[in-house]
Motif scaffolding. Sequence first.
Motif, PDB file in Angstrom:
ATOM      1  N   LEU A 235       0.780  -1.482   0.123  1.00  0.00           N
ATOM      2  CA  LEU A 235       0.366   0.086   0.074  1.00  0.00           C
ATOM      3  C   LEU A 235       1.074   1.092  -0.312  1.00  0.00           C
ATOM      4  O   LEU A 235       0.552   2.254  -0.946  1.00  0.00           O
ATOM      5  CB  LEU A 235      -0.674  -0.129   1.464  1.00  0.00           C
ATOM      6  N   GLY A 236       2.181   0.901   0.948  1.00  0.00           N
ATOM      7  CA  GLY A 236       2.904   2.303   1.278  1.00  0.00           C
ATOM      8  C   GLY A 236       4.157   2.241  -0.010  1.00  0.00           C
ATOM      9  O   GLY A 236       3.858   3.916  -0.990  1.00  0.00           O
ATOM     10  N   PHE A 237       4.488   1.511   0.062  1.00  0.00           N
ATOM     11  CA  PHE A 237       5.517   1.504  -1.294  1.00  0.00           C
ATOM     12  C   PHE A 237       5.420   1.286  -2.802  1.00  0.00           C
ATOM     13  O   PHE A 237       5.883   2.196  -3.748  1.00  0.00           O
ATOM     14  CB  PHE A 237       6.845   0.436  -0.399  1.00  0.00           C
ATOM     15  N   MET A 238       4.740   0.505  -3.262  1.00  0.00           N
ATOM     16  CA  MET A 238       4.092  -0.083  -4.504  1.00  0.00           C
ATOM     17  C   MET A 238       2.760   0.897  -4.471  1.00  0.00           C
ATOM     18  O   MET A 238       2.872   1.259  -5.894  1.00  0.00           O
ATOM     19  CB  MET A 238       3.819  -1.657  -4.426  1.00  0.00           C
ATOM     20  N   MET A 239       2.087   0.837  -3.594  1.00  0.00           N
ATOM     21  CA  MET A 239       0.889   1.708  -4.519  1.00  0.00           C
ATOM     22  C   MET A 239       1.086   3.572  -4.761  1.00  0.00           C
ATOM     23  O   MET A 239      -0.197   4.260  -4.588  1.00  0.00           O
ATOM     24  CB  MET A 239      -0.434   1.188  -3.836  1.00  0.00           C
ATOM     25  N   ARG A 240       2.140   3.772  -3.513  1.00  0.00           N
ATOM     26  CA  ARG A 240       2.073   4.944  -3.403  1.00  0.00           C
ATOM     27  C   ARG A 240       0.510   5.839  -2.637  1.00  0.00           C
ATOM     28  O   ARG A 240       0.168   6.748  -2.431  1.00  0.00           O
ATOM     29  CB  ARG A 240       2.246   6.171  -4.029  1.00  0.00           C
ATOM     30  N   MET A 241       0.006   5.201  -1.736  1.00  0.00           N
ATOM     31  CA  MET A 241      -0.960   5.179  -0.118  1.00  0.00           C
ATOM     32  C   MET A 241      -0.420   5.749   0.656  1.00  0.00           C
ATOM     33  O   MET A 241       0.372   5.677   0.842  1.00  0.00           O
ATOM     34  CB  MET A 241      -2.322   4.147  -0.469  1.00  0.00           C
ATOM     35  N   ASP A 242      -1.100   6.305   2.118  1.00  0.00           N
ATOM     36  CA  ASP A 242      -1.044   6.660   2.700  1.00  0.00           C
ATOM     37  C   ASP A 242      -1.703   5.884   3.809  1.00  0.00           C
ATOM     38  O   ASP A 242      -2.367   5.949   4.086  1.00  0.00           O
ATOM     39  CB  ASP A 242      -1.017   8.101   3.390  1.00  0.00           C
ATOM     40  N   PRO A 243      -1.021   4.741   4.015  1.00  0.00           N
ATOM     41  CA  PRO A 243      -1.638   3.868   4.951  1.00  0.00           C
ATOM     42  C   PRO A 243      -1.214   4.198   6.438  1.00  0.00           C
ATOM     43  O   PRO A 243      -0.415   3.516   7.109  1.00  0.00           O
ATOM     44  CB  PRO A 243      -1.197   2.238   4.477  1.00  0.00           C
ATOM     45  N   SER A 244      -2.267   3.608   7.990  1.00  0.00           N
ATOM     46  CA  SER A 244      -2.132   3.413   8.815  1.00  0.00           C
ATOM     47  C   SER A 244      -2.362   1.956   9.285  1.00  0.00           C
ATOM     48  O   SER A 244      -4.003   2.494   9.264  1.00  0.00           O
ATOM     49  CB  SER A 244      -2.426   4.462   9.386  1.00  0.00           C
ATOM     50  N   PHE A 245      -1.993   1.985  10.272  1.00  0.00           N
ATOM     51  CA  PHE A 245      -2.766   0.771  10.847  1.00  0.00           C
ATOM     52  C   PHE A 245      -3.444   0.914  12.380  1.00  0.00           C
ATOM     53  O   PHE A 245      -2.585   1.505  12.833  1.00  0.00           O
ATOM     54  CB  PHE A 245      -1.344  -1.018  11.089  1.00  0.00           C
ATOM     55  N   ILE A 246      -4.370   0.337  12.464  1.00  0.00           N
ATOM     56  CA  ILE A 246      -5.145  -0.199  13.821  1.00  0.00           C
ATOM     57  C   ILE A 246      -5.036  -1.686  13.920  1.00  0.00           C
ATOM     58  O   ILE A 246      -6.093  -2.236  13.395  1.00  0.00           O
ATOM     59  CB  ILE A 246      -6.618   0.504  13.674  1.00  0.00           C
TER      60      ILE A 246
END
Length: 217
Positions: A162-173
């Motif tokens: 999600l972060g590296f490949m897709m350049r989205m902004d992930p956060s985790f709960i």
Amino acid sequence: MPTLLHLDSAAAPEGQSISRTVTADFRAAWLELNPGGTVIYRDLAADPVPHLNFDGFTASATAPEDRSEAQKAAFSIRETLIDELERADAVVIGSPMYNFAVPAPLKAWLDNVIDVGRTAHTDTTKTLRTPVTVVTSRGGSYAPGTPMESHEHLIAHLESLLGFMMRMDPSFIVVDLTLAKTIPGMEHLIPIGDQSFAQARLDAAQNARDASARLVG
């Protein structure tokens, strides 16, 4: 109007799934802040998307006019899923840990939406930067300092995708110790598990507020 993409992948149904409860909290908070907003919902466990096959994989690198009928059929599914992702202003994903990894239905969705040059990053790819909240629940704890720390692969895997490949902004709960109430010998961990769940529900509402604030900003 803003759009939320809501994905659940837990095998357990609503009412029996921790991750589903927390993603529902996110959705409710997001809708309260975005009245009239659109929610695209997929229950990947109840209605799984096909696993990526060779036709679907090769179709994206084949000119539309040159695609076989099998490629066209396979890519039409990918196109629908990618379009839903690209339309989203925020994403929330329920991903319990199964055998140290993401559930297979979620992996199938990821394989379908990751398309190099479109959703997967290259030097010329448009960066999505869409905020995505991942709710992950696990029967034990894999937190730093715990005996099972080295077996935490789920978050690292999704951060890479999600972060590296897709350049989205992930956060985790993270909700830990969901099996403390059912497995003998874990009784002393029940209060910690309850606190983890309660904090996750608060975090879901806060993440929804943060995602909504980005729309205004």
